[in-house]
Write a protein that holds these residues in place. Sequence first.
Motif, PDB file in Angstrom:
ATOM      1  N   LEU A 174       0.791  -1.237   0.001  1.00 40.18           N
ATOM      2  CA  LEU A 174      -0.074  -0.076   0.044  1.00 40.18           C
ATOM      3  C   LEU A 174       0.944   1.323  -0.065  1.00 40.18           C
ATOM      4  CD1 LEU A 174      -2.557  -0.876   2.655  1.00 40.18           C
ATOM      5  CD2 LEU A 174      -3.013  -0.487   0.308  1.00 40.18           C
ATOM      6  N   ALA A 175       2.054   1.086   0.661  1.00 46.60           N
ATOM      7  CA  ALA A 175       2.975   2.462   0.443  1.00 46.60           C
ATOM      8  C   ALA A 175       3.109   3.071  -0.643  1.00 46.60           C
ATOM      9  CB  ALA A 175       4.073   1.967   1.412  1.00 46.60           C
ATOM     10  N   PRO A 176       2.797   4.470  -0.844  1.00 45.99           N
ATOM     11  CA  PRO A 176       2.743   5.259  -1.974  1.00 45.99           C
ATOM     12  C   PRO A 176       4.320   5.781  -2.085  1.00 45.99           C
ATOM     13  CG  PRO A 176       1.769   6.601  -0.364  1.00 45.99           C
ATOM     14  CD  PRO A 176       2.240   5.362   0.236  1.00 45.99           C
ATOM     15  N   ASP A 177       5.253   5.656  -1.145  1.00 45.24           N
ATOM     16  CA  ASP A 177       6.504   6.349  -1.280  1.00 45.24           C
ATOM     17  C   ASP A 177       7.330   5.743  -0.713  1.00 45.24           C
ATOM     18  OD1 ASP A 177       5.748   6.385   1.467  1.00 45.24           O
ATOM     19  OD2 ASP A 177       5.286   8.443   1.520  1.00 45.24           O
ATOM     20  N   ALA A 178       8.906   6.263  -0.768  1.00 45.32           N
ATOM     21  CA  ALA A 178       9.991   5.594  -0.250  1.00 45.32           C
ATOM     22  C   ALA A 178      10.172   5.645   1.302  1.00 45.32           C
ATOM     23  CB  ALA A 178      11.243   6.117  -0.763  1.00 45.32           C
ATOM     24  N   THR A 187       8.515   9.065   3.016  1.00 46.27           N
ATOM     25  CA  THR A 187       9.190  10.203   2.683  1.00 46.27           C
ATOM     26  C   THR A 187       8.049  11.435   2.129  1.00 46.27           C
ATOM     27  OG1 THR A 187       9.767   9.675   0.286  1.00 46.27           O
ATOM     28  CG2 THR A 187      11.327   9.442   2.008  1.00 46.27           C
ATOM     29  N   GLY A 188       6.704  10.665   1.804  1.00 43.85           N
ATOM     30  CA  GLY A 188       5.628  11.561   1.266  1.00 43.85           C
ATOM     31  C   GLY A 188       4.880  12.280   2.385  1.00 43.85           C
ATOM     32  N   TYR A 189       3.798  12.543   1.905  1.00 46.05           N
ATOM     33  CA  TYR A 189       2.766  13.341   3.090  1.00 46.05           C
ATOM     34  C   TYR A 189       1.400  12.662   3.233  1.00 46.05           C
ATOM     35  CZ  TYR A 189       6.543  16.795   2.139  1.00 46.05           C
ATOM     36  OH  TYR A 189       7.759  17.253   1.866  1.00 46.05           O
ATOM     37  N   ASP A 190       0.964  11.670   2.270  1.00 45.87           N
ATOM     38  CA  ASP A 190      -0.286  11.095   2.372  1.00 45.87           C
ATOM     39  C   ASP A 190      -0.238  10.091   3.360  1.00 45.87           C
ATOM     40  OD1 ASP A 190      -1.119  12.615   0.170  1.00 45.87           O
ATOM     41  OD2 ASP A 190      -0.400  11.231  -1.342  1.00 45.87           O
ATOM     42  N   ALA A 228       1.108  12.144   8.849  1.00 42.91           N
ATOM     43  CA  ALA A 228       1.873  12.420   7.626  1.00 42.91           C
ATOM     44  C   ALA A 228       2.892  11.555   7.004  1.00 42.91           C
ATOM     45  CB  ALA A 228       2.234  14.028   7.593  1.00 42.91           C
ATOM     46  N   GLY A 229       2.662  10.780   5.876  1.00 44.33           N
ATOM     47  CA  GLY A 229       3.553   9.768   5.100  1.00 44.33           C
ATOM     48  C   GLY A 229       3.376   8.432   6.076  1.00 44.33           C
ATOM     49  N   ASP A 258      12.581  13.657  13.408  1.00 43.63           N
ATOM     50  CA  ASP A 258      12.740  14.806  12.611  1.00 43.63           C
ATOM     51  C   ASP A 258      11.925  14.939  11.826  1.00 43.63           C
ATOM     52  OD1 ASP A 258      15.321  15.094  14.024  1.00 43.63           O
ATOM     53  OD2 ASP A 258      16.296  13.757  12.400  1.00 43.63           O
ATOM     54  N   LYS A 259      11.248  13.734  11.192  1.00 40.33           N
ATOM     55  CA  LYS A 259       9.934  14.224  10.103  1.00 40.33           C
ATOM     56  C   LYS A 259       8.772  14.698  11.028  1.00 40.33           C
ATOM     57  CE  LYS A 259       6.825  11.555   6.999  1.00 40.33           C
ATOM     58  NZ  LYS A 259       7.024  12.464   5.974  1.00 40.33           N
ATOM     59  N   VAL A 260       8.436  14.116  12.078  1.00 43.28           N
ATOM     60  CA  VAL A 260       7.121  14.454  12.480  1.00 43.28           C
ATOM     61  C   VAL A 260       7.329  16.107  13.174  1.00 43.28           C
ATOM     62  CG1 VAL A 260       5.777  14.108  14.681  1.00 43.28           C
ATOM     63  CG2 VAL A 260       6.485  12.388  13.545  1.00 43.28           C
ATOM     64  N   VAL A 261       8.592  16.272  13.456  1.00 43.50           N
ATOM     65  CA  VAL A 261       8.753  17.827  14.060  1.00 43.50           C
ATOM     66  C   VAL A 261       8.798  18.630  12.895  1.00 43.50           C
ATOM     67  CG1 VAL A 261      10.287  19.408  14.922  1.00 43.50           C
ATOM     68  CG2 VAL A 261       9.985  17.039  16.178  1.00 43.50           C
ATOM     69  N   SER A 262       9.368  18.350  11.753  1.00 41.79           N
ATOM     70  CA  SER A 262       9.437  19.021  10.417  1.00 41.79           C
ATOM     71  C   SER A 262       7.892  19.413   9.838  1.00 41.79           C
ATOM     72  CB  SER A 262      10.153  18.430   9.348  1.00 41.79           C
ATOM     73  OG  SER A 262       9.650  17.273   8.916  1.00 41.79           O
ATOM     74  N   GLU A 263       7.138  18.397   9.800  1.00 39.99           N
ATOM     75  CA  GLU A 263       5.591  18.526   9.627  1.00 39.99           C
ATOM     76  C   GLU A 263       5.095  19.609  10.663  1.00 39.99           C
ATOM     77  OE1 GLU A 263       3.443  17.066   7.364  1.00 39.99           O
ATOM     78  OE2 GLU A 263       5.377  16.643   6.501  1.00 39.99           O
ATOM     79  N   MET A 264       5.369  19.619  11.867  1.00 35.66           N
ATOM     80  CA  MET A 264       4.778  20.355  12.976  1.00 35.66           C
ATOM     81  C   MET A 264       5.118  21.677  12.627  1.00 35.66           C
ATOM     82  SD  MET A 264       5.523  20.841  17.109  1.00 35.66           S
ATOM     83  CE  MET A 264       7.068  21.414  16.548  1.00 35.66           C
ATOM     84  N   LYS A 265       6.389  21.954  12.368  1.00 38.11           N
ATOM     85  CA  LYS A 265       6.923  23.527  12.040  1.00 38.11           C
ATOM     86  C   LYS A 265       6.282  23.873  10.757  1.00 38.11           C
ATOM     87  CE  LYS A 265      11.319  22.957  14.699  1.00 38.11           C
ATOM     88  NZ  LYS A 265      12.796  22.593  14.411  1.00 38.11           N
TER      89      LYS A 265
END
Length: 693
Positions: free
Chosen positions: A253-257, A303-306, A361-362, A421-428
């Motif tokens: 199902l995963a749409p991204d790397a 790495t995506g956002y969906d 996200a992602g 890092d990904k979660v915090v970047s989404e928050m920012k």
Amino acid sequence: MTSEYSAHHLQVLEGLEAVRKRPGMYIGSTDSRGLMHCLWEIIDNSVDEALGGFGSRIEIVLHADGSVEVRDRARGIPVDIEPRTGLTGVEVVFTKLHAGGKFGGGSYAASGGLHGVGASVVNALSERLDVEVDRGGKTWAMSFHRGEPGNFAGDSPDAVFTPFEKSSELRVAGRAPRGVTGTRIRYWADRQIFTKDATFHLDELEQRARQTAFLVPGLELVIRDERRVPSGEAPVETSYRYDGGISEFADFLAPDAGVTDTWRLTGTGTFAETVPVLQATGAMIPTEVQRECVVDVALRWGTGYDTVMRSFVNIIATPKGGTHQQGFEAGLMKVLRGQVEQNARRLKVGTDKIEKDDILAGMTVVLTVRLPEPQFEGQTKEVLGTPAVRQIVSNVVSKELTALFASPKRDDKAQTALLLDKVVSEMKARISARAHKETQRRKNALESSSLPAKLVDCRSNDVGDSELFIVEGDSALGTAKLARNSEYQALLPIRGKILNVQKASVSDMLGNAECASIIQVIGSGSGRTFDLDTARYGKIILMSDADVDGAHIRTLLLTLFFRYMRPLIEDGRVFAAVPPLHRVIVVNAGSKANETIYTYSEQELHALLAKLTKAGKRWQEPIQRYKGLGEMDAEQLATTTMDRAGRMLRRVRVSDAESAATVFELLMGNDVAPRKEFIVESSAGLSRERIDA
């Protein structure tokens, strides 16, 4: 209608009459969706057997005569006499509502079926249903006509049917090999119930079979389509079997790397539940029973956002979630919020708090729970309602995720750090976008200095009444200026074929002059920061030529709207203008003025000419064929395409965003091989007469 209302006005529907009277209550609808739901009911019965360890192969056959057959090698429906009714187990299952082996009698530890109505509902809504059961070295058989048992004089549903009069008969149809058990069910859906266009969708069936094979490792599901098979060719047969379970499902199902590997979170929990238990005397006694809930989750971040989330209860999909999904999200939030707080200095988060959308996200997740007699909302089982499951799932997710973050392994440490890092970047990014949105001013056409010079704006400030026409080329713009109503119709010309944004990056899209102009003129931003409330126009109308190039330009524009301004489509604000293809001038006799008729397809033109010939009327030759909007004068363009009184618009809708995204990726994406395969397979259906050459 009468004012009198007494007991003799009341109706009591017995047995399966209620199903035929109100089928929507049991299967949702009587179109293709309801038809497919009936098939799922039969297939899920076989899958429930496989869940219990009985049978590892299920075959589904779509026959050429419109019937469908499901075969398994499980235990087989009981053929002995059920003591309360005096009927065989086969007849009880197919003729009695709320009858079956899934009411806590010990036959199934966990199952998708709960209410004992699946098989009997399918039987009630079938013109004919045949069932064969292999048990005890014999093959037992029985037939039904719209839920009533009896005998058919032939093999088709139209054969003469004779119902049983005094007692039913489960006949012996042959011998079964020693030790072989199983069930075969074949039925013809009743066309008195289902709509004429209701049909079995092979792609939907294959998708469900693939999903089930992922959820039940080791189970093989085979689908054979015998409909519309050319003479001499074998039917299309597809087989699904996956031994990797839901981990393999999440990877599929995963749409991204991946940012993380696919993590597996498993655990169990128990809870007490008071349920009515049927006693030997026939009485229902409220009894407290201990239940075990098994939780199994496969999740990864990419790495995506969906966000891709699939949740299941005993292999039954719950697309609208429920208590298990609430528990999963609660456990996820608890752990990740705690981890971000512990690493606040390294991550530089300050006092800001992460929210659910930052975490999701992602993320791709497959969430499954198995428990006896789950509580669903309705027969369609779209929402789990068992309250205790929420806390059990939350505890399992919290415990397993905490262990992952505390793991001393190098890979686990690296992946959990990347996740934070990904979660915090989404928050920012969310906080930054919100701040930008709050400070952004709404400007109308007179206030804005950044609007493109080529925009021909309207005078009205009423967003609900205004229309923006995106016009192909400057030649069509000149005519459209004269044809429009300048009070509420604005024009924006574009230079031919714009950038294909399905392949391009966000920076390339924003750097493209035509794409940037469209985004600026609409005034709502793009992508995740798009704000529908700030749109400057109530309708966006794509007005391109009625030829292949015009269709290509329209597709490119729709790709831009779908990728970066999707709320406009979801709100029904995007339209495609429908300009005519031909202009026919009918010559009237005498002093009567000639009549002008526009047609929109070759088929419509031929039908019109045939009608005029039959009526003895003449028309001017040659018939004008419009290759582009620029060939019309202002009056013709206004009458046919722009004037609200006589124009035709085609509304662009996204009823299924997931399916639409797949089609856009196929037609406009980077991967060439699937597009080539689509063109090759579809070439057989191309009409040479439609080629404009």
